[in-house]
Every structure is written in structure tokens, then in C-alpha cells.
Design an enzyme around this catalytic site. Structure first.
Site, PDB file in Angstrom:
ATOM      1  N   GLU A   1      -0.625  88.035   4.496  1.00  0.00           N
ATOM      2  CA  GLU A   1       0.271  88.999   3.362  1.00  0.00           C
ATOM      3  C   GLU A   1       1.569  88.418   2.879  1.00  0.00           C
ATOM      4  OE1 GLU A   1      -0.178  93.085   4.560  1.00  0.00           O
ATOM      5  OE2 GLU A   1      -2.435  92.962   4.269  1.00  0.00           O
TER       6      GLU A   1
ATOM      7  N   GLU B   1      -9.120  91.376   5.557  1.00  0.00           N
ATOM      8  CA  GLU B   1      -8.965  92.583   6.224  1.00  0.00           C
ATOM      9  C   GLU B   1      -9.475  93.671   5.230  1.00  0.00           C
ATOM     10  OE1 GLU B   1      -4.810  93.547   7.360  1.00  0.00           O
ATOM     11  OE2 GLU B   1      -4.471  91.442   8.190  1.00  0.00           O
TER      12      GLU B   1
END
Ligand code: AHR
Length: 436
Positions: A189, A312
Site C-alpha cells: 500500500e 488483501e
């Protein structure tokens, strides 16, 4: 083709409705790779400490510190396991987690509660867990606050057979054989907790890191670049617009199914509908990101296409502060709603198998969409665990095209795969007042 009979729960005497689902065995849509049922464990809440890891001196039955009950339950169900984060990964320094446990430095887990991380769980413990449960390890490297040198050294430590200082250090720490780690995340991220970069900035950083990430032993590393948050096309365009040469093998998107207006156990029908509505959006995101990837980074004649990961995913409800206090950050009770959500997600993944190389539900124990919940010495398998158990027959099979007739978040969902003459079908009925 097959037909599913739907009956309203209030009275079997009320007329049953029939919904047809079409399964076209001749239209293959890709192999359901084992990695499509992957998992994720982060130093967050009680996922690792107190969940998977109880320590060697615990009264809780353990194998070298790993909770025995968890190992027994997870064995054979986890094809690939990503660690140590998540956001934690970009603040993790692997050298802190090797060597004599008593001498390891104490750090602060700044993303997940500023608690003291004693580093008693490190690379060797993670690899040992993977070997115990039969999972392929996937290490997420630190790009946000780390250096190219630190990440390349971790790779050498893990994968170089012997004779270099780092590989000899690994041997001295109890593992003469290389770990042969294939999957390496180059940050996590990086549009957020991994450094707050734009796609083009991250591409520059990625290229610098990747230059030093090589084949140190017999295992060719599969380098995974950070992909978009959800279906953010701008991230993907900017990253690939600034990528030349040395491209990654994988590109990892994250897509959570939020239900932040409600908790895991207190929700309305509308909350549930809104959460389930994210799954058609995930399917659209997979299709659109795959197409964008193939345009921006056309398949290489020798290496093939860049692999798309759903790195995810899972349900993320509003947390109950009392439960978080007791069981750790992002603890979520797991219910039948979670099981339906997991099954809807896996149906999307099976249907789009040809467009994906890996997916990891978040997270394996005590955090978000967990397979196991623990409380002191107790460890239970959740409804989500059973969804993975029931659907593992798809793994390794050829996914085939399906249609469920009606579209919409609460409609019957289907996925199917075949091997020789056997067909595996998963039907998911999200309607709370209708039985299948
Ligand atoms: O899974 C919890 C967090 O969600 C991860 O640390 C991060 O990658 C994501 O935002």
C-alpha cells in the site's frame, strides 16, 4: 446446466421458486491455482502474538512456540501465506527478528497501537510455521521506511545457499538450508501507509529496489509491486506509465468489503446488502484492472503476462471497542454473514481464475475475516474456515463459465470447475429468508 430450487424459510408450504444457473463445461476460464486460496498474517492485534504464536514456555500446547491447535487446523488448507504485513511491513526491519530472542531489539508497532514489539517472532519462526502447515511463504518487504540494501540483504539471507556472511548467519541461527522464498512484495500500500506515494513516484522507487533483488539461489524471485486501492485506475496508469525495463512479475490490488456503519454482530439487512454489493464491484475491478494491465504492460513473449493479485480482501466492519480491548486491534467476530461473504468472494475468484495469480484473505487469525479465533488456550475454527474447507476441491481444476440468471448483490451466486469427468460447483445463497 443445473437448477437450484429456492424455498422461502417461513413455511415450506409456500411455493418454491426455481432459479436456473448455466454451467458451460466447454468454456474454460483458467486454472484455479492453489494460490487463489491464499492467506495473510500480520503483526496486528492478536493475529501473531497470542494467536498463532504463544511462545515456547506457554502452558498452551505448542510446537516450538507455534499454537499446536492452530497448526493442526491450518495444515493442508493454506497454500500461501503473506507476512509480516500489511502496513506493518513498511515499518519492519527484518534484522530485528533474527538471532537469540532475548537479545532482539524492542521496537514500537506504530501502525497498530504503539505497543512494544519484542521481535520474538521473526523470519525463522514464520518459515517454520509455513513448513508446519505446508504453506508457500510470501514475504512483504519494507519500501516505505527501508532501503534497497535492507531488502536485498533479506533476500540473500533467505535464499543464498551458503558461503556468504548472511547465509552463514542464517545457518548459525539454525537453518543451514536456504528458505528458497519465491514470493516477495516490494512494499505494501505505497499509496498510503507504505509511503504515501503517487503511482509514478512509486514506480521510480520500485525500479531502484528491484535492481538489487536477484536470484540468490535456486529460486527465481517473483517480485510483486504494489497495485491499486480497489479499482483505482489512475494508480495503475501512473505506475505503468513510469515503468521501463525490469518489470515486476506481479501487481497487487487490495479490495476490502467495508461495513463500517455496523459491527460484525449488529447489522441490518440493508447493511448486509451494502456489504455484499462490494463483490460484483470486486469482479468488475479484476476484469478492468486485468485489461488495463494487458494494455499498459502487454504480455512478454518469454515471460507471459504480469500476474494480477488480489493481495488483501475480506470484510471489514466497524470494530467493537470492548472486543478490540480484549482481543486486540481489528478483532472481528465471525458469523454466518462472514461465511456468505467469503463464499461470494471465492466465487468471484474462481470465476475470474484466468485473470489472477494469487489472492489472500485478510487475515488468518483473530483479525478481520479470520479463519481461526483464539481466546487464551481456546482456538476455534470459524464459518470462514469451513468455506475454505468446503471449496478447496476447486483447487488445481479448470474453471468453467457460469451464469446465475439474476444479477444483484443478494442473488444466487455460482462458480464451477472441472477435472476430467468430475465437476465441482459452489452455489451461494445470500438471501436471509430463502433456503436453497
Ligand atoms: O489488514 C489490515 C490492513 O489493511 C493492512 O495492514 C493494510 O495493508 C490494509 O490497509
Amino acid at each position: 446446466a443445473t437448477a437450484a430450487i429456492l424455498t422461502t424459510r417461513r413455511g415450506l408450504s409456500s411455493p418454491a421458486t426455481e432459479q436456473r444457473v448455466n454451467i458451460d463445461l466447454a468454456k474454460e476460464t483458467g486454472t484455479v491455482r492453489p494460490e487463489l486460496h491464499g492467506h495473510f498474517a500480520e503483526h496486528l492485534g492478536s493475529c501473531v502474538y497470542g494467536g498463532l504464536w504463544v511462545g515456547k514456555n506457554s502452558k498452551i500446547p505448542n510446537i516450538n512456540g507455534h499454537r499446536k491447535q492452530a497448526v493442526d487446523y491450518l495444515k493442508g488448507l493454506i497454500p500461501v501465506l503473506r507476512w509480516p504485513g500489511g502496513c506493518f511491513a513498511d515499518d519492519y526491519h527484518w534484522r530485528d527478528g533474527i538471532g537469540a530472542a532475548a537479545k532482539r531489539p524492542k521496537d514500537v508497532n506504530l501502525h497498530w497501537g504503539m505497543y512494544t514489539e519484542d521481535n520474538s517472532y521473526g523470519t525463522h519462526q514464520f518459515i517454520e510455521l509455513c513448513r508446519l502447515i505446508g504453506a508457500e511463504p510470501y514475504l512483504a518487504g519494507n519500501v516505505g521506511s527501508g532501503t534497497p540494501q535492507e531488502l536485498r540483504d533479506w533476500m540473500e539471507y533467505c535464499n543464498y545457499p551458503k558461503g556468504s556472511s548472511l547465509s552463514d548467519e542464517r545457518a548459525a541461527n539454525g537453518s543451514p538450508e536456504p528458505f528458497n522464498v519465491k514470493y516477495w512484495g516490494v512494499g505494501n500500500e505505497n499509496w498510503g501507509c507504505g509511503g504515501n506515494m503517487t503511482g509514478d513516484e512509486y514506480a521510480t522507487v520500485y525500479r531502484r529496489f528491484a535492481t538489487y533483488l536477484r536470484r540468490f539461489g535456486e529460486t527465481q524471485p517473483f517480485l510483486i509491486a504494489c497495485g491499486p486501492n480497489g479499482n483505482n485506475k489512475e494508480w495503475t496508469q501512473k505506475f505503468w506509465g513510469n515503468m521501463r525495463g525490469g518489470r515486476p512479475s506481479g501487481f497487487a490490488m487490495h479490495f476490502y468489503s467495508n461495513g463500517r456503519g455496523n459491527t460484525a454482530t449488529h447489522f441490518t439487512l440493508e447493511d448486509m446488502r451494502q456489504q455484499f454489493a462490494s463483490f460484483p464491484n470486486i469482479e468488475t475491478a479484476i476484469v478492468e484492472q486485468r485489461a488495463l494491465l494487458d494494455t499498459m504492460a502487454p504480455p512478454n513473449p518469454r515471460l507471459g503476462p504480469v500476474g494480477l493479485l488480489l493481495d488483501e480482501w475480506g470484510v471489514w466492519d466497524r470494530m467493537d471497542p470492548e472486543e478490540e480491548k480484549k482481543y486486540g486491534r481489528l478483532f472481528q467476530q465471525i458469523t454466518i454473514r462472514s461465511a456468505i461473504a467469503a463464499a461470494l468472494g471465492l466465487n468471484v475468484i474462481h470465476r475470474q481464475a484466468g485473470k489472477l495469480v494469487m489472492t489472500n484473505i485478510a487475515q488468518m487469525v483473530n483479525v478481520l475475516h479470520a479463519l481461526l479465533l483464539t481466546d487464551e488456550d481456546k482456538c476455534v475454527r470459524t464459518t470462514t474456515y469451513y468455506v475454505y474447507e468446503f471449496t478447496k476441491a476447486h483447487l488445481g481444476q479448470l474453471s468453467v463459465q457460469t451464469e446465475s440468471g439474476a444479477a444483484g448483490a443478494m442473488e444466487l451466486s455460482v462458480s464451477a470447475s472441472r477435472k476430467d469427468k468430475d465437476v465441482t460447483i459452489t452455489l451461494v445463497n445470500p438471501k436471509p429468508d430463502v433456503t436453497l
